[in-house]
Motif scaffolding. Sequence first.
Motif, PDB file in Angstrom:
ATOM      1  N   UNK A 171      -0.030  -4.824  -8.740  1.00 49.50           N
ATOM      2  CA  UNK A 171      -1.204  -5.488  -9.315  1.00 49.50           C
ATOM      3  C   UNK A 171      -2.394  -5.529  -8.339  1.00 49.50           C
ATOM      4  N   UNK A 172      -2.312  -4.712  -7.297  1.00 50.05           N
ATOM      5  CA  UNK A 172      -3.440  -4.502  -6.374  1.00 50.05           C
ATOM      6  C   UNK A 172      -3.913  -5.787  -5.690  1.00 50.05           C
ATOM      7  N   UNK A 173      -2.939  -6.609  -5.281  1.00 47.28           N
ATOM      8  CA  UNK A 173      -3.276  -7.819  -4.525  1.00 47.28           C
ATOM      9  C   UNK A 173      -3.749  -7.405  -3.134  1.00 47.28           C
ATOM     10  N   UNK A 174      -4.838  -8.023  -2.690  1.00 47.35           N
ATOM     11  CA  UNK A 174      -5.409  -7.714  -1.377  1.00 47.35           C
ATOM     12  C   UNK A 174      -4.965  -8.762  -0.357  1.00 47.35           C
ATOM     13  N   UNK A 175      -4.377  -8.289   0.730  1.00 49.28           N
ATOM     14  CA  UNK A 175      -3.932  -9.190   1.800  1.00 49.28           C
ATOM     15  C   UNK A 175      -3.680  -8.366   3.050  1.00 49.28           C
ATOM     16  N   UNK A 176      -3.526  -9.036   4.193  1.00 47.01           N
ATOM     17  CA  UNK A 176      -3.317  -8.361   5.470  1.00 47.01           C
ATOM     18  C   UNK A 176      -1.941  -8.604   6.069  1.00 47.01           C
ATOM     19  N   UNK A 177      -1.390  -9.791   5.827  1.00 43.72           N
ATOM     20  CA  UNK A 177      -0.165 -10.220   6.513  1.00 43.72           C
ATOM     21  C   UNK A 177       0.810 -10.818   5.505  1.00 43.72           C
ATOM     22  N   UNK A 178       2.089 -10.502   5.678  1.00 41.21           N
ATOM     23  CA  UNK A 178       3.144 -11.142   4.884  1.00 41.21           C
ATOM     24  C   UNK A 178       3.666 -12.333   5.687  1.00 41.21           C
ATOM     25  N   UNK A 179       3.507 -13.531   5.119  1.00 42.25           N
ATOM     26  CA  UNK A 179       3.971 -14.756   5.758  1.00 42.25           C
ATOM     27  C   UNK A 179       5.316 -15.179   5.194  1.00 42.25           C
TER      28      UNK A 179
END
Length: 345
Positions: free
Chosen positions: A232-240
């Motif tokens: 779904x093209x979620x934008x993020x940089x880090x997996x917490x």
Amino acid sequence: MMKKYTVFYYTFSIFSILGLNTTALSQKKNKSAFAKGADVSWLPQMEATGYRFYDTDGNEKDCLQLLKERGMNTIRLRVFVNPSQDKASGHCSKEETVAMALRAQKAKMRIMIDFHYSDTWADPAKQAKPAAWANLSFDALQQKVYEHTFDVLTALKKAGVTPEWVQVGNEIPGGMLWPDGSTNNWTQLAQLLNKGYEATKAVNAKIKVIVHVDEGNNNEKFRWFFDKATEHLVKYDVIGLSYYPFWIKKDYSETIADLQKNLNDMASRYQKEVMVVEVGGVDEQVQNTKELLAATIKAVRAVPDNKGLGVLYWEPQGAKYWSGYGLSAWQPDGKPSPALDAFKE
């Protein structure tokens, strides 16, 4: 011949020393770049109600200094939208967060901001909309997520604080802002998450945006969630990740290999950095909690390509006497638990 050998020897020695120094500097940089810290959002209210913190010699000392002395360099702060004045489940307003972030920065700590997008706790069991947002259309709800995120981060910026990391949502395996942003409707959840991302980057493009899921040892859960996020093209940089063996009724020794596997898989499968943004052990089981922390730090450090960013304890200073929370790491006498010495490595 002797002269040539001597010149060669000294030249080789100088380059060797320089090489060693370069390596040492590189290692020092990598070590200092690793985030070791804690969420201390209860701290202002603990102090306001008279709680006092002491070092091992019994001298009263600022809590942040005590954490720094145990090797911590990072502070995480939660933000509620319109919180109550309840000492443990309220506060954490924009204004209170700015004040606490400024204090942490003055203590030379790095900052993470954790948006709950609720008036109180948001976690896997509850993701209630703020009361003021309850009846908004979905379009208006998206706008509120953007405005709230932008407003808090702008207030921080005006105070001279730029966080390194921003969490868009807190422990959201089932989504957030229910029912609109439930994982039953990934299209809408993705839009809400992206509004938080866009607002963060509008304030400062260098801030890393974290998407946060609980049960960090559960690879199946993480693959499902982040496969959907990718789709779904979620934008993020880090997996917490959160990692609490206590809540799944297992010792860390039974699950630490699964945490390591999941950390490595997340970094490789999604090409993202990873970070344990919440960890904790039973406060009365000091040695076990210390071992849990040491093992967790080791696991995150071991993620290939330096993609493991750090480990943060959830409310170590939130003493059970004050909070009723049994996974703090503070003793009844107001002194830090020896378990926190795991962060000194």
